[in-house]
Design a protein around this motif. Sequence first.
Motif, PDB file in Angstrom:
ATOM      1  N   ALA A   1       0.834  -1.204   0.000  1.00  0.00           N
ATOM      2  CA  ALA A   1       0.000   0.000   0.000  1.00  0.00           C
ATOM      3  C   ALA A   1       0.868   1.254   0.000  1.00  0.00           C
ATOM      4  O   ALA A   1       0.628   2.203  -0.760  1.00  0.00           O
TER       5      ALA A   1
ATOM      6  N   HIS B   1       3.760   1.617  -1.236  1.00  0.00           N
ATOM      7  CA  HIS B   1       4.417   1.799  -2.535  1.00  0.00           C
ATOM      8  C   HIS B   1       3.428   1.803  -3.697  1.00  0.00           C
ATOM      9  O   HIS B   1       3.841   1.783  -4.856  1.00  0.00           O
ATOM     10  N   GLN B   2       2.144   1.791  -3.383  1.00  0.00           N
ATOM     11  CA  GLN B   2       1.116   1.762  -4.425  1.00  0.00           C
ATOM     12  C   GLN B   2       1.365   0.628  -5.428  1.00  0.00           C
ATOM     13  O   GLN B   2       1.297   0.820  -6.647  1.00  0.00           O
TER      14      GLN B   2
ATOM     15  N   ARG C   1       0.219  -3.191  -6.531  1.00  0.00           N
ATOM     16  CA  ARG C   1      -0.798  -4.227  -6.396  1.00  0.00           C
ATOM     17  C   ARG C   1      -0.106  -5.525  -5.990  1.00  0.00           C
ATOM     18  O   ARG C   1       0.818  -5.979  -6.660  1.00  0.00           O
TER      19      ARG C   1
END
Lengths: 323, 323
Positions: B282, B284-285, B287
């Motif tokens: 989250a 580091h964005q 998935r």
Amino acid sequence: MAALNEFDVIQTFFHRAAPEGYVGVGDDCALFSVRPGYQLAVSTDTLIEGQHFFSDVDPYDLGHKSLAVNLSDLCAMGAEPKGCVLALALPQVDPQWLQAFSSGLHALAAQSNCPLIGGDTTRHPYAVTITLTIFGEVPITQALRRDLARAGDDIWITGTLGAADLALRYLTQRLPMDAERLEQTRSALERPLPPYAFAPHLLGHAHAAIDISDGFLQDLSHILTASHCGAQVSWADLPMHPALRGVAPALQQAAVLAGGDVFELCFTAPPTERAYLLDLAAQHQIRLTRIGTVVPEPGLVVVDASGQALNLPAQGGFDHFSA
Amino acid sequence: MAALNEFDVIQTFFHRAAPEGYVGVGDDCALFSVRPGYQLAVSTDTLIEGQHFFSDVDPYDLGHKSLAVNLSDLCAMGAEPKGCVLALALPQVDPQWLQAFSSGLHALAAQSNCPLIGGDTTRHPYAVTITLTIFGEVPITQALRRDLARAGDDIWITGTLGAADLALRYLTQRLPMDAERLEQTRSALERPLPPYAFAPHLLGHAHAAIDISDGFLQDLSHILTASHCGAQVSWADLPMHPALRGVAPALQQAAVLAGGDVFELCFTAPPTERAYLLDLAAQHQIRLTRIGTVVPEPGLVVVDASGQALNLPAQGGFDHFSA
């Protein structure tokens, strides 16, 4: 023999047990440590079939040369060999060729303490294309560089000049074949051996260094330009390969001054280092020749025995993009 | 514009001021130091025109991808990017192409703190051939490896699967053109972005890792073979790229399970790390999807929603020497 796939090729020909302290072939990256107080020196060079070597060259020699041309770059920094990775692109998988190529590479890797620790193999639609990247260690801030020559320095070179160029001229039919001279010069072209054990001992003694790959005049000019100085070189002192005796003087000049693929070292050092350097060369059984002097004025002059400047060819050396 | 020679090409397109602590382009080797307590991770990859990319690919994207595929290998070890060298062989010197290519490469190099510090440019008689060698730093003995998965580990992957393969099928006319789906998937093929900032934070948390370059099944199998264990993976949990919704199920399976050129990370970690990993992703964005479990028995099973094993294609993944 069943067709080998990519993984078979790596496993069969290139995998070796990783030396102590390395993680080698078989993971996504190779891993190794650099000694405290040292930094890493890195260089990469590509050899392409039809461009840098003939399709029918002995693959053992080609494996040797793929590493040798990169060892030569380490020599130019005074770095000790540490390891290498190989990117090999092949039009087809020929086990006999791969066996010889990898043997030549591994033999020089063992001799120079420069293990092959990783790589990439892939199909090339047209031409065998070999890129080897080499790693060396050099004490922090001690590396030899191109930009540290000083006026008054002696200029030295290892080995001899002109043989690789002469061999290439015979093999490309730019000269009428002379089987005896080709025999004497061919190994200089196909199996060069840069002074990798000698070069690290130049640290603290030599000022600037470069390896002679594109041609003596051009490579020495790189030192002079980077160091903002000039040089006077004595033609008579240049260590011409003995096979060039008796060929036309213009050809001698072209081969010695502008011939590429030499993979010997050109460096500068203060005159106070002469005894150390000659002693070091003797210990390593390296031919070492003092060929001139660094001068403050820009420009590179080669003088004959009577002190007259030679008329140098405008175009010395090798440009990889020229026709 | 006058023809550019080798030195002009390097100076114009590839030379950048060396970052603090590096000696970069312009000497025989690049020099840099490795932090105390860290070791070096090294990888090399070749991209060949007509083999790994189309002649008319956007050169900016190609410059990006040349570095991205190597960053992906660093991710698989949990190494932080440190620098790279480029060996570039070109049939001709096209300044516009070089400008775009070098811009794409330098942009990703700046973004990922992985400066281009050296290289070799030469003429290739036939095909643009790009070999990039990358260096990363990883704490000594901490690197993620393929051989450290343990039974009971969760299996995770970053990003999504299948898009690059779908785009490649459209571009090679192996599928009737679907302009909208190509539009949605093309950047996955041409401008992959491996999780280079996320991966180093897996050290001490994940056990084994690999990057997905040849195909998910094949690459996960490399972990399982090296770690002497097996895996059960849930088809429904695999993060299929949304553009694959609505395509034939057999194509979905082929693209997701065997499609190459993904450049995402597959790793294993004990279940106690779930909260840490999801939190890290989250931040580091990224998935991040948990897709299965490592089991003691050898073999890789993909089960459907009802728990039935899928009938997997015998030949998953990409062999660079296959026809």
